[in-house]
Write a protein that holds these residues in place. Structure first.
Motif, PDB file in Angstrom:
ATOM      1  N   ARG A  81       0.680  -1.222  -0.051  1.00 36.23           N
ATOM      2  CA  ARG A  81       0.097  -0.003  -0.026  1.00 36.23           C
ATOM      3  C   ARG A  81       0.881   1.138  -0.061  1.00 36.23           C
ATOM      4  N   TYR A  83       0.639   5.362   0.061  1.00 37.01           N
ATOM      5  CA  TYR A  83      -0.243   6.460   0.315  1.00 37.01           C
ATOM      6  C   TYR A  83       0.677   7.420  -0.326  1.00 37.01           C
ATOM      7  N   THR A 115      -1.698  -3.238  -3.735  1.00 42.53           N
ATOM      8  CA  THR A 115      -3.324  -3.358  -3.554  1.00 42.53           C
ATOM      9  C   THR A 115      -3.893  -2.119  -3.509  1.00 42.53           C
ATOM     10  N   VAL A 116      -2.814  -0.912  -3.039  1.00 40.69           N
ATOM     11  CA  VAL A 116      -3.510   0.334  -2.880  1.00 40.69           C
ATOM     12  C   VAL A 116      -2.252   1.344  -3.422  1.00 40.69           C
ATOM     13  N   ASP A 118      -2.242   5.394  -4.051  1.00 43.11           N
ATOM     14  CA  ASP A 118      -3.033   6.871  -3.845  1.00 43.11           C
ATOM     15  C   ASP A 118      -1.960   7.841  -4.194  1.00 43.11           C
ATOM     16  N   GLU A 146      -7.078  -0.636  -5.408  1.00 44.37           N
ATOM     17  CA  GLU A 146      -7.744   0.556  -5.132  1.00 44.37           C
ATOM     18  C   GLU A 146      -6.472   1.697  -6.031  1.00 44.37           C
ATOM     19  N   ARG A 148      -6.355   5.571  -6.594  1.00 38.57           N
ATOM     20  CA  ARG A 148      -6.818   6.795  -6.154  1.00 38.57           C
ATOM     21  C   ARG A 148      -5.977   7.985  -6.947  1.00 38.57           C
TER      22      ARG A 148
END
Length: 572
Positions: A81, A83, A115-116, A118, A146, A148
């Motif tokens: 992930r 961010y 998986t993410v 952002d 995801e 973003r």
């Protein structure tokens, strides 16, 4: 690096380990310009043996600093992930793609499986999308759940690049036996417009795995909305659809309403500030009545919806046991309309679900009707929105709708039928005999006006002489029965079109309203008493006609009869 900056970083590092494999520098406001400025951060990354999430948002990252961090990431195979929103404040736009390429390279070298990802609130434009091009195509993103990219200034160009990249990622992941199953896509405030939205729609359709789509404030009008509608119906597990502050108008809303009819799991629909208007709201009411079994939130705020249409929406919520919030604020209800809506919701024990109506814009002025076509004309000016690469009809046909307004059943009609339609008369109707079955053109959800026009032409011939009266009523029954034998959406579109042409409901476009005669209302009175017209059809008609009796004052006695028949049917 200044001593106070080092002290700040040391203090921050003491608070970075948050459990679950997460290392966070969120919101520290660090200015990370070069390798020296990220020494401590790099050391933390290198020493974190089971790093699964890295939060860098709220800092500002330079190219050299990004390279140093990327080098540290090369050994972090467990990272899932990232961010990295709001990460380039104050940086030159040319720096951002280079920094992103470095970070992506580190992840690919590590063999990470994200998986993410952002990257929201980074104004990187189309070049920034190129900066993550290789990363998104790579195996590192085959596991992405995801993505973003909110408020990144991608524009049409960036949207098209992103669509191409996602399509390639899907192709490669399928080939490797690990198909991309993206679940959350966020790309609000990106000026994607029609071309960007339509390109992404094709990628979404290939995926078929989306559960949340957030694309508010993108300058998309009915053509792009129609493309997205076609894609959404292929994503059967969709739970959240947020297209707030785009421009649907009737055509976009109809396409989206039909797509929603295919979705059984949707819980949140946000079409606020999308110019859904009255006919669109009634179409949404049809879908509410027939589907959307687990819907929790519906936002149709700031859509130029009038009182009658809002009440039709409220009526359609009666069996929605999961509903938690209904937002119809900022429409054109007027004080009495707001109160009527509150009462209608309270009568269903759903009063607490209705959002505030504090920003209601009041009932529309009569002169507003003169401008009905202006917005629709704006929709057709697709060049101003950069839309020139997709054919709306292609998406419409994928939705199971015929886009061509010309109906083969009319063009191939017997000459006598064409003569009647050109100049209707009771005598010609009687002479048609069995050929009356050719009167109804092919039912078309996007262009229902032809069918309704035929219906009104027949009704206008109503008289009290027994033989022609029987012919008119039998023909009217035949036509309306067929129109109402389709889906709830088709039938509600038929009624809204009928009411618009009769001047009772505010509609879009510049279609000429019919000259209202008693026969139009008396034929409807007759239909209300027939079994093919359901009780909820009667409720829809009663709701709209009773709120707009002034528009029918030229036929006051016929209106009284029709309203009375509707009230009786609604109580059955």
């Amino acid at each position: 690096m200044a001593s106070d900056d080092i002290a700040q970083l040391v203090q921050a590092l003491s608070k970075t380990h948050l459990g679950d494999g997460e290392l966070s520098y969120k919101g520290l406001g660090l200015k990370l310009d070069n390798a020296e400025s990220v020494e401590g951060l790099v050391q933390e990354i290198e020493q974190y043996q089971d790093l699964r999430a890295l939060r860098l948002e709220g800092n500002t990252l330079g190219v050299d600093a990004a390279r140093a961090i990327a080098k540290a990431l090369e050994s972090k195979q467990q990272l899932q992930r990232c961010y990295w929103s709001d990460l380039f404040t104050g940086r030159l736009r040319s720096e951002i793609p280079m920094a992103l390429k470095s970070l992506g390279s580190g992840l690919m070298t590590a063999g990470a499986r994200l998986t993410v990802l952002d990257l929201s609130d980074n104004a990187f434009g189309p070049d920034g999308v190129k900066g993550i091009d290789q990363l998104l195509r790579s195996a590192a993103c085959h596991t992405l759940r995801e993505l973003r990219l909110n408020n990144c200034g991608m524009g049409i160009g960036g949207g098209k690049i992103l669509a191409e990249v996602l399509t390639e990622c899907q192709r490669r992941s399928l080939a490797e036996g690990t198909p991309l199953t993206l679940r959350v896509f966020v790309a609000g405030r990106n000026r994607l417009e029609n071309e960007g939205a339509s390109a992404l729609a094709k990628a979404f359709q290939l995926m078929g795995s989306l559960e949340e789509v957030h694309m508010p404030q993108n300058g998309i009008n009915h053509a792009g909305v129609t493309a997205l509608a076609s894609a959404m119906q292929h994503n059967k597990d969709l739970r959240v659809l947020n297209l707030n502050d785009n421009t649907f108008t009737k055509r976009g809303t109809l396409a989206m309403a039909q797509a929603l009819g295919h979705l059984r799991n949707i819980q949140v629909i946000n079409f606020g500030d999308c110019l859904v208007r009255c006919e669109g709201a009634i179409a949404m009411a049809a879908v509410l009545r027939e589907g959307l079994p687990v819907l929790k939130e519906l936002n149709l705020s700031f859509g130029e919806i009038t009182e009658a249409a809002a009440l039709v929406v409220a009526q359609a919520l009666v069996d929605k046991s999961h509903m938690e919030k209904v937002d119809l604020n900022g429409n054109c209800l007027g004080e009495e309309g707001c109160e009527a809506l509150r009462e209608a919701m309270a009568a269903q024990d759903k009063g607490d679900m209705l959002a505030s109506l504090s920003d209601d814009e009041g009932e529309p002025d009569e002169e507003d009707n003169d401008d009905e076509g202006e917005h629709e004309d704006d929709d057709d000016a697709d060049a101003s929105n950069g839309y020139n690469g997709c054919n709306e009809d292609d998406f419409v046909k994928e939705n199971g709708m015929m886009a061509n307004e010309e109906s083969p059943s009319i063009s191939q009609c017997p000459e006598e039928v064409l003569s009647f339609l050109e100049c209707p008369s009771a005598e010609k109707l009687l002479q048609l005999g069995e050929m009356r079955r050719h009167l109804l053109p092919e039912v078309n959800i996007l262009h229902p006006h032809k069918a309704v026009d035929v219906l009104l032409k027949v009704a206008s011939l109503y008289c009290e002489e027994p033989v022609p009266k029987m012919a008119v009523l039998e023909t009217f029954d035949m036509l309306l029965r067929k129109l109402l034998s389709s889906s709830a959406l088709q039938t509600y579109v038929t009624f809204s079109t009928l009411l618009v042409l009769m001047g009772v409901l505010k509609g879009e476009g510049k279609r000429k309203k019919v000259a209202l005669v008693p026969g139009h209302l008396l034929c409807l009175e007759h239909a209300v008493q027939q079994d093919y017209l359901a009780q909820h059809h009667a409720s829809l008609l009663h709701c709209i006609l009773s709120k707009n009796r002034e528009a029918l004052k030229s036929c006051s006695s016929s209106v009284d009869r029709l309203i009375s028949a509707l009230e009786k049917r609604c109580l059955d």
